[in-house]
Design a protein around this motif. Structure first.
Motif, PDB file in Angstrom:
ATOM      1  N   SER A  12       0.842  -1.198   0.000  1.00 23.56           N
ATOM      2  CA  SER A  12       0.000   0.000   0.000  1.00 23.56           C
ATOM      3  C   SER A  12       0.877   1.249   0.000  1.00 23.56           C
ATOM      4  N   GLY A  13       0.210   2.404  -0.107  1.00 21.48           N
ATOM      5  CA  GLY A  13       0.903   3.644  -0.440  1.00 21.48           C
ATOM      6  C   GLY A  13       1.638   4.331   0.679  1.00 21.48           C
ATOM      7  N   SER A  14       2.676   3.684   1.174  1.00 20.99           N
ATOM      8  CA  SER A  14       3.534   4.283   2.194  1.00 20.99           C
ATOM      9  C   SER A  14       4.893   4.585   1.565  1.00 20.99           C
ATOM     10  N   ILE A  15       5.562   5.541   2.162  1.00 17.00           N
ATOM     11  CA  ILE A  15       6.921   5.866   1.708  1.00 17.00           C
ATOM     12  C   ILE A  15       7.829   4.638   1.834  1.00 17.00           C
ATOM     13  N   THR A  39      -1.890  -1.217  -4.210  1.00 13.33           N
ATOM     14  CA  THR A  39      -2.959  -0.224  -4.261  1.00 13.33           C
ATOM     15  C   THR A  39      -2.534   0.837  -5.281  1.00 13.33           C
ATOM     16  N   SER A  41      -2.267   3.972  -4.733  1.00 11.04           N
ATOM     17  CA  SER A  41      -1.262   4.869  -4.127  1.00 11.04           C
ATOM     18  C   SER A  41       0.114   4.233  -4.133  1.00 11.04           C
ATOM     19  N   ALA A  42       0.188   2.920  -3.926  1.00 11.83           N
ATOM     20  CA  ALA A  42       1.495   2.247  -3.880  1.00 11.83           C
ATOM     21  C   ALA A  42       2.238   2.408  -5.201  1.00 11.83           C
ATOM     22  N   PHE A  45       4.711   5.121  -5.577  1.00  6.56           N
ATOM     23  CA  PHE A  45       6.011   5.015  -4.901  1.00  6.56           C
ATOM     24  C   PHE A  45       6.948   4.036  -5.607  1.00  6.56           C
ATOM     25  N   THR A  90      -0.580   0.785   5.147  1.00  2.00           N
ATOM     26  CA  THR A  90      -0.879   2.185   5.492  1.00  2.00           C
ATOM     27  C   THR A  90      -1.978   2.249   6.554  1.00  2.00           C
ATOM     28  N   ALA A  91      -2.085   3.415   7.168  1.00  2.85           N
ATOM     29  CA  ALA A  91      -3.200   3.651   8.093  1.00  2.85           C
ATOM     30  C   ALA A  91      -4.515   3.405   7.350  1.00  2.85           C
ATOM     31  N   ASN A  92      -4.530   3.815   6.090  1.00  3.42           N
ATOM     32  CA  ASN A  92      -5.744   3.688   5.291  1.00  3.42           C
ATOM     33  C   ASN A  92      -6.186   2.230   5.133  1.00  3.42           C
ATOM     34  N   ILE A  93      -5.260   1.343   4.731  1.00  5.90           N
ATOM     35  CA  ILE A  93      -5.661  -0.054   4.497  1.00  5.90           C
ATOM     36  C   ILE A  93      -6.011  -0.734   5.827  1.00  5.90           C
ATOM     37  N   ASP A 104     -11.145  -1.477  -3.306  1.00  8.98           N
ATOM     38  CA  ASP A 104     -10.123  -1.645  -4.343  1.00  8.98           C
ATOM     39  C   ASP A 104      -9.669  -3.099  -4.310  1.00  8.98           C
ATOM     40  N   ALA A 122       3.273   0.807   8.560  1.00  8.63           N
ATOM     41  CA  ALA A 122       4.337   1.811   8.442  1.00  8.63           C
ATOM     42  C   ALA A 122       3.664   3.144   8.229  1.00  8.63           C
ATOM     43  N   MET A 123       3.934   4.059   9.138  1.00 10.34           N
ATOM     44  CA  MET A 123       3.300   5.386   8.997  1.00 10.34           C
ATOM     45  C   MET A 123       3.895   6.360   9.997  1.00 10.34           C
ATOM     46  N   MET A 127      -0.225   9.275  13.051  1.00 13.37           N
ATOM     47  CA  MET A 127      -1.236   8.416  12.386  1.00 13.37           C
ATOM     48  C   MET A 127      -1.328   7.070  13.096  1.00 13.37           C
TER      49      MET A 127
HETATM   50  C1  LIG Z   1       4.987  11.093   0.289  1.00 12.60           C
HETATM   51  C2  LIG Z   1       3.885  10.350   0.999  1.00 12.60           C
HETATM   52  C3  LIG Z   1       4.212   9.384   1.912  1.00 12.60           C
HETATM   53  C4  LIG Z   1       3.225   8.693   2.586  1.00 12.60           C
HETATM   54  N1  LIG Z   1       3.568   7.745   3.491  1.00 12.60           N
HETATM   55  C5  LIG Z   1       2.627   7.107   4.187  1.00 12.60           C
HETATM   56  C6  LIG Z   1       2.973   6.127   5.150  1.00 12.60           C
HETATM   57  O1  LIG Z   1       4.144   5.806   5.378  1.00 12.60           O
HETATM   58  N2  LIG Z   1       1.986   5.487   5.806  1.00 12.60           N
HETATM   59  C7  LIG Z   1       0.663   5.791   5.594  1.00 12.60           C
HETATM   60  O2  LIG Z   1      -0.192   5.199   6.267  1.00 12.60           O
HETATM   61  N3  LIG Z   1       0.306   6.714   4.677  1.00 12.60           N
HETATM   62  C8  LIG Z   1       1.251   7.368   3.972  1.00 12.60           C
HETATM   63  N4  LIG Z   1       0.891   8.311   3.049  1.00 12.60           N
HETATM   64  C9  LIG Z   1      -0.538   8.562   2.812  1.00 12.60           C
HETATM   65  C10 LIG Z   1      -1.162   7.485   1.961  1.00 12.60           C
HETATM   66  O3  LIG Z   1      -0.459   7.363   0.721  1.00 12.60           O
HETATM   67  C11 LIG Z   1      -2.624   7.779   1.710  1.00 12.60           C
HETATM   68  O4  LIG Z   1      -3.326   7.709   2.938  1.00 12.60           O
HETATM   69  C12 LIG Z   1      -3.254   6.862   0.689  1.00 12.60           C
HETATM   70  O5  LIG Z   1      -4.611   7.168   0.576  1.00 12.60           O
HETATM   71  C13 LIG Z   1      -3.088   5.413   1.066  1.00 12.60           C
HETATM   72  O6  LIG Z   1      -3.775   4.585   0.127  1.00 12.60           O
HETATM   73  P1  LIG Z   1      -3.680   3.017   0.157  1.00 12.60           P
HETATM   74  O7  LIG Z   1      -3.871   2.581   1.552  1.00 12.60           O
HETATM   75  O8  LIG Z   1      -4.802   2.606  -0.727  1.00 12.60           O
HETATM   76  O9  LIG Z   1      -2.382   2.633  -0.413  1.00 12.60           O
HETATM   77  C14 LIG Z   1       1.869   8.992   2.332  1.00 12.60           C
HETATM   78  C15 LIG Z   1       1.545   9.946   1.393  1.00 12.60           C
HETATM   79  C16 LIG Z   1       2.544  10.623   0.739  1.00 12.60           C
HETATM   80  C17 LIG Z   1       2.156  11.671  -0.273  1.00 12.60           C
END
Ligand SMILES: Cc1cc2nc3c(=O)[nH]c(=O)nc-3n(C[C@H](O)[C@H](O)[C@H](O)COP(=O)(O)O)c2cc1C
Length: 398
Positions: A12-15, A39, A41-42, A45, A90-93, A104, A122-123, A127
């Motif tokens: 998922s979309g974490s750094i 995802t 968002s992933a 990255f 991510t916090a989101n997933i 999704d 990881a966040m 969060m």
């Molecule tokens: C540069 C950047 C880094 C991010 N890193 C994190 C992270 O480490 N952990 C996290 O929970 N969200 C992080 N986010 C926010 C998530 O990308 C965002 O909540 C997104 O909707 C997650 O979608 P997903 O859970 O579908 O991948 C980051 C966003 C950006 C722009």
């Protein structure tokens, strides 16, 4: 060590998504087939191409896509897997999964999966420590999912705190551990009892107890997951019948005893999690008992068969595990019971404590053998406790 295992790696979309590349590489090096689900968002990255090149498998990102196989992707993906790892999560997933949101491919796959699921969050620490995320993580654990806790350190945002993805080594070790024990009861046959027996007074009334059956059902589920041929002899409950068990529905203690004796000879172990009534009406009647003129009614009870004691007397090689649900002198009573009934292990729980024990999703138990305490298990979900009990059974069987 991971040869023959198929692991779905949800990214998922974490750094920290780049670390998933290393995780995939390590899992493959240990023999696993890794299928990556990303995802949207992933993909911002790390590119799907990176994972596709590394895993030599197509990378799934879309829920709405044409799939040449007969089953739809979000269902078939988890069918093929031994385990699902979401790393980084991510916090989101985490918050979505804890609430059953399936919007999704990754979240839908998680909701449809019936294989073990492991999250490696990881966040940013704010969060992570937020009430919502903490509640969701507890919820995921209660569902029986495993969470590999993030570590303390410098975070990508420059802050110090908790929220760093656990070390890749740690994550790979957890996967090895979880998949290794997956089928450690293959070729074993185990009988579990669950629920509270109903002792009939007349055609409409019965005596029963507060056992919900949750502990026994969780044990039966864990046993089948780990490859055991499982028979579940269940007194009435309101729980869904577990998949892949030989399910036998009984009502009272005598029925349970009769069914148990059918299976006992051929099984390797019995786990008696049922709350079997100690007493039963001495003279059950076939017609509904009416009010009488005095307004009083007394019921004569007689002793029920002590099923586990009988099994302890006749057992040969079978491992016998009982429960001691007590309201006082927990350990002392459990020690007595293990001797008197010739058990191999006993799971003692204090049912006088609120929020654990009967009807609850949580429990707190002490596991004893004939020599003494084997393990004190702090308050956790019955699913997690089932896993620990089955671990102990495996130790004794070996
Ligand atoms: C540069 C950047 C880094 C991010 N890193 C994190 C992270 O480490 N952990 C996290 O929970 N969200 C992080 N986010 C926010 C998530 O990308 C965002 O909540 C997104 O909707 C997650 O979608 P997903 O859970 O579908 O991948 C980051 C966003 C950006 C722009």
């Amino acid at each position: 060590m991971l040869k023959g295992k198929t692991i779905i790696l949800g990214v998922s979309g974490s750094i920290a998504a780049y670390k998933a590349v290393d995780i995939a590489r390590r899992l493959i090096r240990d023999g696993a087939t890794v299928k990556v689900v990303m995802t949207s968002s992933a993909t911002k990255f790390v590119t799907p191409l990176t994972f596709r090149t590394l895993t030599k498998q197509s990378v799934a990102t879309e829920l709405f896509t044409e799939n040449s196989k007969s089953k739809i992707c979000h269902i078939s993906l988890s069918d093929e897997a031994d385990i699902i790892l979401v790393a980084p999560a991510t916090a989101n997933i985490i918050n979505k999964t804890a609430n059953g949101v399936a919007d999704d491919l990754l979240s839908t796959t998680l909701l449809a999966a019936d294989v073990p699921i492991i999250f490696a969050p990881a966040m940013n620490s704010k969060m992570y420590l937020s009430e919502a995320t903490q509640k969701s993580l507890n919820r995921l654990k209660a569902f029986g999912f495993r969470v590999i806790e993030p570590t303390l350190g410098e975070l990508a945002c420059g802050e110090e705190g908790v929220g760093r993805l656990a070390e890749v080594d740690t994550i790979v070790e957890v996967i090895k551990f979880e998949t290794a024990k997956e089928k450690d009861l293959k070729n074993r046959s185990v009988v579990v009892t669950a629920g509270g027996t109903r002792e009939e007074i007349d055609p409409v009334r019965y005596i029963s107890n507060r056992s919900s059956g949750k502990m026994g059902y969780a044990i039966a589920n864990e046993l089948t997951k780990r490859g055991a041929k499982t028979t579940l002899i269940s007194a009435p409950t309101y729980l869904p019948t577990p998949q892949n068990v030989n399910f036998i529905s009984v009502s009272n203690a005598s029925d349970m005893q009769r069914e148990m004796l059918q299976y006992f000879d051929k099984c390797d172990a019995v786990i008696m999690a049922a709350a079997v009534a100690d007493f039963t009406p001495a003279e059950p009647v076939s017609k509904k008992i009416k009010r009488n003129k005095t307004g009083n009614f007394s019921l004569k009870l007689k002793s029920n068969p002590d099923i586990i004691k009988e099994l302890g007397r006749i057992k040969k090689k079978q491992i016998l595990i009982g429960f001691a649900a007590e309201t006082e002198d927990l350990i002392e009573n459990a020690r007595k019971k293990i001797e008197e009934k010739n058990l191999d292990l006993i799971i003692a729980n204090d049912v006088s404590k609120p929020e654990i024990g009967f009807e609850e999703d949580f429990n707190e138990v002490t596991i004893l053998n004939k020599k003494g305490i084997v393990k004190k298990v702090p308050r956790m979900t019955k699913r997690e406790i089932a896993r620990i009990i089955v671990d102990k059974l495996v130790d004794v069987l070996d």
